[in-house]
Design an enzyme around this catalytic site. Sequence first.
Site, PDB file in Angstrom:
ATOM      1  N   ASN A 168      14.194  -0.402   6.603  1.00  0.00           N
ATOM      2  CA  ASN A 168      13.026  -0.396   5.704  1.00  0.00           C
ATOM      3  C   ASN A 168      12.942   0.879   4.860  1.00  0.00           C
ATOM      4  OD1 ASN A 168      12.105   1.458   7.627  1.00  0.00           O
ATOM      5  ND2 ASN A 168       9.982   0.831   7.349  1.00  0.00           N
TER       6      ASN A 168
ATOM      7  N   LYS B  46      14.785  -6.825   4.321  1.00  0.00           N
ATOM      8  CA  LYS B  46      15.066  -5.788   5.325  1.00  0.00           C
ATOM      9  C   LYS B  46      16.419  -5.964   6.013  1.00  0.00           C
ATOM     10  CE  LYS B  46      10.279  -4.496   6.374  1.00  0.00           C
ATOM     11  NZ  LYS B  46       9.245  -4.342   7.402  1.00  0.00           N
TER      12      LYS B  46
ATOM     13  N   GLY C 144       9.767 -12.633  13.876  1.00  0.00           N
ATOM     14  CA  GLY C 144      10.260 -12.312  12.538  1.00  0.00           C
ATOM     15  C   GLY C 144      10.759 -10.874  12.483  1.00  0.00           C
ATOM     16  N   GLY C 145      10.794 -10.330  11.269  1.00  0.00           N
ATOM     17  CA  GLY C 145      11.332  -8.982  11.060  1.00  0.00           C
ATOM     18  C   GLY C 145      10.586  -7.915  11.845  1.00  0.00           C
TER      19      GLY C 145
ATOM     20  N   THR D   3      11.045  -4.056   1.728  1.00  0.00           N
ATOM     21  CA  THR D   3      10.128  -4.919   2.477  1.00  0.00           C
ATOM     22  C   THR D   3      10.566  -6.375   2.361  1.00  0.00           C
ATOM     23  OG1 THR D   3       7.805  -5.341   2.962  1.00  0.00           O
ATOM     24  CG2 THR D   3       8.355  -5.073   0.638  1.00  0.00           C
TER      25      THR D   3
ATOM     26  N   ARG E  95       5.948 -19.530  17.225  1.00  0.00           N
ATOM     27  CA  ARG E  95       5.758 -20.928  16.785  1.00  0.00           C
ATOM     28  C   ARG E  95       7.097 -21.675  16.781  1.00  0.00           C
ATOM     29  NH1 ARG E  95       3.575 -21.603  10.768  1.00  0.00           N
ATOM     30  NH2 ARG E  95       5.547 -20.508  10.406  1.00  0.00           N
TER      31      ARG E  95
ATOM     32  N   LYS F  43      13.607 -19.337  17.481  1.00  0.00           N
ATOM     33  CA  LYS F  43      13.674 -17.940  16.991  1.00  0.00           C
ATOM     34  C   LYS F  43      13.341 -16.962  18.109  1.00  0.00           C
ATOM     35  CE  LYS F  43      12.579 -18.641  12.133  1.00  0.00           C
ATOM     36  NZ  LYS F  43      11.546 -18.322  11.142  1.00  0.00           N
TER      37      LYS F  43
ATOM     38  N   LEU G  48       0.834  -1.206   0.000  1.00  0.00           N
ATOM     39  CA  LEU G  48       0.000   0.000   0.000  1.00  0.00           C
ATOM     40  C   LEU G  48       0.867   1.254   0.000  1.00  0.00           C
ATOM     41  CD1 LEU G  48      -2.534  -1.331   2.611  1.00  0.00           C
ATOM     42  CD2 LEU G  48      -2.893  -1.082   0.160  1.00  0.00           C
ATOM     43  N   SER G  49       2.198   1.073   0.034  1.00  0.00           N
ATOM     44  CA  SER G  49       3.095   2.234   0.083  1.00  0.00           C
ATOM     45  C   SER G  49       2.997   3.123  -1.163  1.00  0.00           C
ATOM     46  CB  SER G  49       4.537   1.779   0.313  1.00  0.00           C
ATOM     47  OG  SER G  49       4.621   1.196   1.592  1.00  0.00           O
TER      48      SER G  49
ATOM     49  N   ASP H 245       9.973   1.396  10.992  1.00  0.00           N
ATOM     50  CA  ASP H 245       9.029   0.510  11.694  1.00  0.00           C
ATOM     51  C   ASP H 245       9.151   0.706  13.208  1.00  0.00           C
ATOM     52  OD1 ASP H 245       7.957  -0.712   9.431  1.00  0.00           O
ATOM     53  OD2 ASP H 245       9.445  -2.326   9.430  1.00  0.00           O
TER      54      ASP H 245
HETATM   55  N1  LIG Z   1       1.496  -2.693  10.480  1.00  0.00           N
HETATM   56  C1  LIG Z   1       2.670  -2.594   9.896  1.00  0.00           C
HETATM   57  O1  LIG Z   1       3.179  -1.514   9.552  1.00  0.00           O
HETATM   58  C2  LIG Z   1       3.466  -3.840   9.681  1.00  0.00           C
HETATM   59  C3  LIG Z   1       4.854  -3.802   9.489  1.00  0.00           C
HETATM   60  C4  LIG Z   1       5.538  -4.997   9.303  1.00  0.00           C
HETATM   61  C5  LIG Z   1       4.846  -6.203   9.279  1.00  0.00           C
HETATM   62  N2  LIG Z   1       3.496  -6.187   9.461  1.00  0.00           N
HETATM   63  C6  LIG Z   1       2.726  -7.443   9.472  1.00  0.00           C
HETATM   64  O2  LIG Z   1       3.227  -8.253  10.528  1.00  0.00           O
HETATM   65  C7  LIG Z   1       3.173  -9.628  10.151  1.00  0.00           C
HETATM   66  C8  LIG Z   1       4.556 -10.256  10.349  1.00  0.00           C
HETATM   67  O3  LIG Z   1       5.470  -9.632   9.465  1.00  0.00           O
HETATM   68  P1  LIG Z   1       7.043  -9.923   9.511  1.00  0.00           P
HETATM   69  O4  LIG Z   1       7.682  -8.945   8.640  1.00  0.00           O
HETATM   70  O5  LIG Z   1       7.517 -10.053  10.911  1.00  0.00           O
HETATM   71  O6  LIG Z   1       7.088 -11.376   8.839  1.00  0.00           O
HETATM   72  P2  LIG Z   1       8.164 -12.525   9.006  1.00  0.00           P
HETATM   73  O7  LIG Z   1       9.513 -11.968   9.268  1.00  0.00           O
HETATM   74  O8  LIG Z   1       7.950 -13.429   7.846  1.00  0.00           O
HETATM   75  O9  LIG Z   1       7.699 -13.305  10.358  1.00  0.00           O
HETATM   76  C9  LIG Z   1       6.478 -13.994  10.389  1.00  0.00           C
HETATM   77  C10 LIG Z   1       6.167 -14.380  11.836  1.00  0.00           C
HETATM   78  O10 LIG Z   1       4.862 -14.973  11.864  1.00  0.00           O
HETATM   79  C11 LIG Z   1       4.956 -16.295  12.417  1.00  0.00           C
HETATM   80  N3  LIG Z   1       3.954 -17.144  11.752  1.00  0.00           N
HETATM   81  C12 LIG Z   1       3.710 -17.222  10.433  1.00  0.00           C
HETATM   82  N4  LIG Z   1       2.700 -18.080  10.194  1.00  0.00           N
HETATM   83  C13 LIG Z   1       2.311 -18.565  11.414  1.00  0.00           C
HETATM   84  C14 LIG Z   1       1.322 -19.496  11.835  1.00  0.00           C
HETATM   85  N5  LIG Z   1       0.512 -20.100  10.960  1.00  0.00           N
HETATM   86  N6  LIG Z   1       1.192 -19.729  13.167  1.00  0.00           N
HETATM   87  C15 LIG Z   1       1.986 -19.114  14.060  1.00  0.00           C
HETATM   88  N7  LIG Z   1       2.948 -18.223  13.729  1.00  0.00           N
HETATM   89  C16 LIG Z   1       3.110 -17.966  12.407  1.00  0.00           C
HETATM   90  C17 LIG Z   1       6.379 -16.728  12.137  1.00  0.00           C
HETATM   91  O11 LIG Z   1       6.714 -17.773  13.027  1.00  0.00           O
HETATM   92  P3  LIG Z   1       7.900 -18.810  12.686  1.00  0.00           P
HETATM   93  O12 LIG Z   1       9.151 -18.144  13.153  1.00  0.00           O
HETATM   94  O13 LIG Z   1       7.549 -20.003  13.455  1.00  0.00           O
HETATM   95  O14 LIG Z   1       7.871 -19.039  11.202  1.00  0.00           O
HETATM   96  C18 LIG Z   1       7.126 -15.412  12.422  1.00  0.00           C
HETATM   97  O15 LIG Z   1       7.259 -15.174  13.792  1.00  0.00           O
HETATM   98  C19 LIG Z   1       2.683  -9.663   8.709  1.00  0.00           C
HETATM   99  O16 LIG Z   1       1.298  -9.933   8.714  1.00  0.00           O
HETATM  100  C20 LIG Z   1       2.932  -8.262   8.205  1.00  0.00           C
HETATM  101  O17 LIG Z   1       2.001  -7.876   7.206  1.00  0.00           O
HETATM  102  C21 LIG Z   1       2.798  -5.042   9.659  1.00  0.00           C
END
Ligand SMILES: NC(=O)c1ccc[n+]([C@@H]2O[C@H](COP(=O)([O-])OP(=O)(O)OC[C@H]3O[C@@H](n4cnc5c(N)ncnc54)[C@H](OP(=O)(O)O)[C@@H]3O)[C@@H](O)[C@H]2O)c1
Length: 277
Positions: A86, A65, A127-128, A61, A151, A155, A15-16, A101
Amino acid sequence: MRTYCIIGDPVSHSLSPAMHNAAFNSLGLDYVYIAYKVSSSELEDSVESLRSVKISGFNVTIPHKTAVLQYLDEVDQLSRKAGAVNTVTNIDGKFKGFNTDVHGFVQPLLNRRIDFRGLSVLLFGAGGSARAVVTSLSNVNGISRLVLANRTYSKSLELSKLAEINGLTCSVARVEEAKAMAKRFDLVVNATSVGLQSNESILDSEDIDGSSTVYDLVYRPVMTKLLENARAKGATIIYGYEMLLEQGAQAFEIWTGIKAPILAMKKALFGVFQEPK
Ligand SMILES: NC(=O)c1ccc[n+]([C@@H]2O[C@H](COP(=O)([O-])OP(=O)(O)OC[C@H]3O[C@@H](n4cnc5c(N)ncnc54)[C@H](OP(=O)(O)O)[C@@H]3O)[C@@H](O)[C@H]2O)c1
């Protein structure tokens, strides 16, 4: 004419472009923002291409990152702390990285005047975005304790090291354990992808206390199942779109030196989303 972009994979959902183009238009700036799908194997060449076309700045993104740091000339202290960038700005041909972020996460809490003194925090995810959350929490004074649950347990152990290095009192729990004790926390944060374009929730309503604040980083849908569950219990809720907006606003300000037209940016988001009641 200046050009900005976002690089990531996938990036078509971003959406950026809508948010930044709306900001540029609202201020009559002759700038444009586009999205480029860049795979991990293309990252180094893509950053060099952005350098040769003299891009004014770009967002980074998933999944770049962390990897992008090695191709930048400089990174600010917060991005170094978070181990992730980011936002990149071009200063006379030199690429400098930032992590907006970190600010994006904390600003909605500040907007609600949440008192950080003695605040206990339960954070799902490692995660990130969870790294940015931990960095944010280590930058505000007063957090009494942080519990991490993910999960993949290893990590969260790794992330707890970042928290401790940055001065937070931190422990790690299994997800089921964390669910059972969620009611005892002042702030519960979902930084996992659970709930992203689905009706799943990391917590049921019975796991949530009405006096807690529940913050979901997931912003599609705007009203996630977790936030719905929290609202049903009378908890304070913070939407993921608020962080999205605040990180974008800070990126805009880094690039232009102008105060971000946050209302125009929000309107661009809600042209895509439905505004929550
Ligand atoms: N609002 C904002 O500005 C903003 C900014 C950044 C991200 N986000 C949102 O935040 C979320 C995470 O983003 P990220 O960048 O951190 O992604 P990421 O680095 O890919 O990390 C994903 C995280 O979600 C966990 N996960 C994924 N599927 C799962 C499941 N089915 N059950 C339990 N845990 C699960 C992963 O666990 P494992 O380690 O076990 O794989 C990991 O901790 C996304 O939905 C993203 O859209 C929002």
